[in-house]
Design an enzyme around this catalytic site. Structure first.
Site, PDB file in Angstrom:
ATOM      1  CD  GLU A 135       7.803  -4.840 -11.772  1.00  0.00           C
ATOM      2  OE1 GLU A 135       6.909  -3.994 -11.910  1.00  0.00           O
ATOM      3  OE2 GLU A 135       8.510  -5.252 -12.720  1.00  0.00           O
ATOM      4  N   GLY A 136       8.266  -6.405  -7.064  1.00  0.00           N
ATOM      5  CA  GLY A 136       7.275  -6.854  -6.107  1.00  0.00           C
ATOM      6  C   GLY A 136       5.981  -6.091  -6.302  1.00  0.00           C
TER       7      GLY A 136
ATOM      8  CB  SER B  10       9.303  -2.245  -4.086  1.00  0.00           C
ATOM      9  OG  SER B  10       9.390  -3.641  -3.849  1.00  0.00           O
ATOM     10  CE  LYS B  11       8.964  -0.838 -11.385  1.00  0.00           C
ATOM     11  NZ  LYS B  11       8.560  -0.413 -12.753  1.00  0.00           N
TER      12      LYS B  11
ATOM     13  CE  LYS C 159      12.237  -3.465  -1.563  1.00  0.00           C
ATOM     14  NZ  LYS C 159      12.254  -4.392  -0.393  1.00  0.00           N
TER      15      LYS C 159
ATOM     16  CG  ASP D 257      10.355 -13.800   2.070  1.00  0.00           C
ATOM     17  OD1 ASP D 257       9.995 -14.966   1.789  1.00  0.00           O
ATOM     18  OD2 ASP D 257      10.276 -12.854   1.270  1.00  0.00           O
TER      19      ASP D 257
END
Length: 273
Positions: free
Chosen positions: A20-21, A24-25, A41, A135
């Site tokens: 989870e962000g 978004s998840k 996503k 990242d």
């Protein structure tokens, strides 16, 4: 029609959330079309700020549509829904590198070498195609069930990059994997940033711990400049240590290119680690 109902009609059955962000998840799902397990996503563009919707998300989608590499996650399809949600259907993974290290401790030399060679090959592919990840971290290195094959994932900070003087100014990624120039807020070569992050990933793989204490971010560049130390009693080949030292050079210009990393002597078969 709701997104979940549309997915059901397309043959997907959503399961639990595995990541989870902020906007978004990621959910695991079963697919009739692809005859097995996939990861989906879910991006909610209505909750995201304009900078994400107009800059970072289009970059991520462009990269995912264009890359084809055995060690980069494969996307099967994109599903856009009128309610603002976007579904990205991609390969599922059994685990990731961080979970593997947390579960098993440091990765043995030969296995670490083979996994890192795959990571290096994927990053070289990206850089050769004028793309950067920005990242790279253990959580974004997916592993197969036997933990012998990797897939890079999460291109949320990815972008095109044509090298100097095409510098980046956006702070991206996690502090623990961030290079000195990124932490210091200096315009940076994103390819050299990726190389630094590869060094952190490799150190974690072969030691089971982080190379630098990131509890005090302001003091982190000073610790990075002093170089890495290794746990007492750790058995590690000098070639592996030399590669880590090259990747974690404080000066970006002193770091090798991704192509040079992929050709490093430690990655040749026969070195036990």
């Amino acid at each position: 029609m709701s997104g979940d109902k549309l997915l059901s009609e397309l043959g997907y059955k959503l399961g639990r959330t595995i990541g989870e962000g902020s906007y978004s998840k990621v959910k695991v799902a079963t697919s009739k079309k692809y005859k097995g397990t996939v990861a989906i996503k879910v991006v909610d563009r209505r909750r995201a700020p304009p900078d994400f919707v107009n800059k970072f998300l289009p970059r991520e989608l462009s990269i995912l549509r264009g890359v084809r590499h055995p060690h980069i996650v494969h996307v099967f399809e994109f599903i856009e829904v009128c309610n603002g949600k976007l579904y990205i259907v991609m390969e599922a993974a059994a685990t990731d590198l961080l979970q593997a290290v947390q579960r098993n401790g440091r990765i043995p030399g030969v296995q670490a070498r083979d996994l890192f060679a795959q990571i290096a090959g994927a990053v070289r592919y990206l850089h050769d195609h004028h793309l950067v990840h920005r990242d790279l971290k253990c959580e974004n290195v997916l592993l197969s069930p036997d933990e012998r094959r990797v897939k890079l994932t999460d291109f949320g900070f990815g972008r095109q990059a044509h090298g100097y003087p095409d510098l980046s100014t956006t702070y991206c990624g996690s502090a623990a994997y961030a290079s000195p120039e990124v932490l210091l807020g200096i315009p940076y070569d994103p390819k050299k940033y990726d190389v630094w992050s590869m060094g952190v990933v490799l150190y974690v793989m072969v030691t089971g711990c982080m190379p630098f204490d990131d509890s005090d971010i302001a003091g982190l560049p000073r610790r990075q400049k002093r170089g890495v130390l290794y746990p007492e009693g750790l058995e590690l080949s000098e070639r592996c240590k030399a590669l880590i030292a090259e990747l974690l050079q404080f000066s970006p210009s002193a770091r090798p290119s991704a192509g040079q990393v992929a050709r490093n002597c430690w990655l040749r078969a026969g070195d036990s680690g």
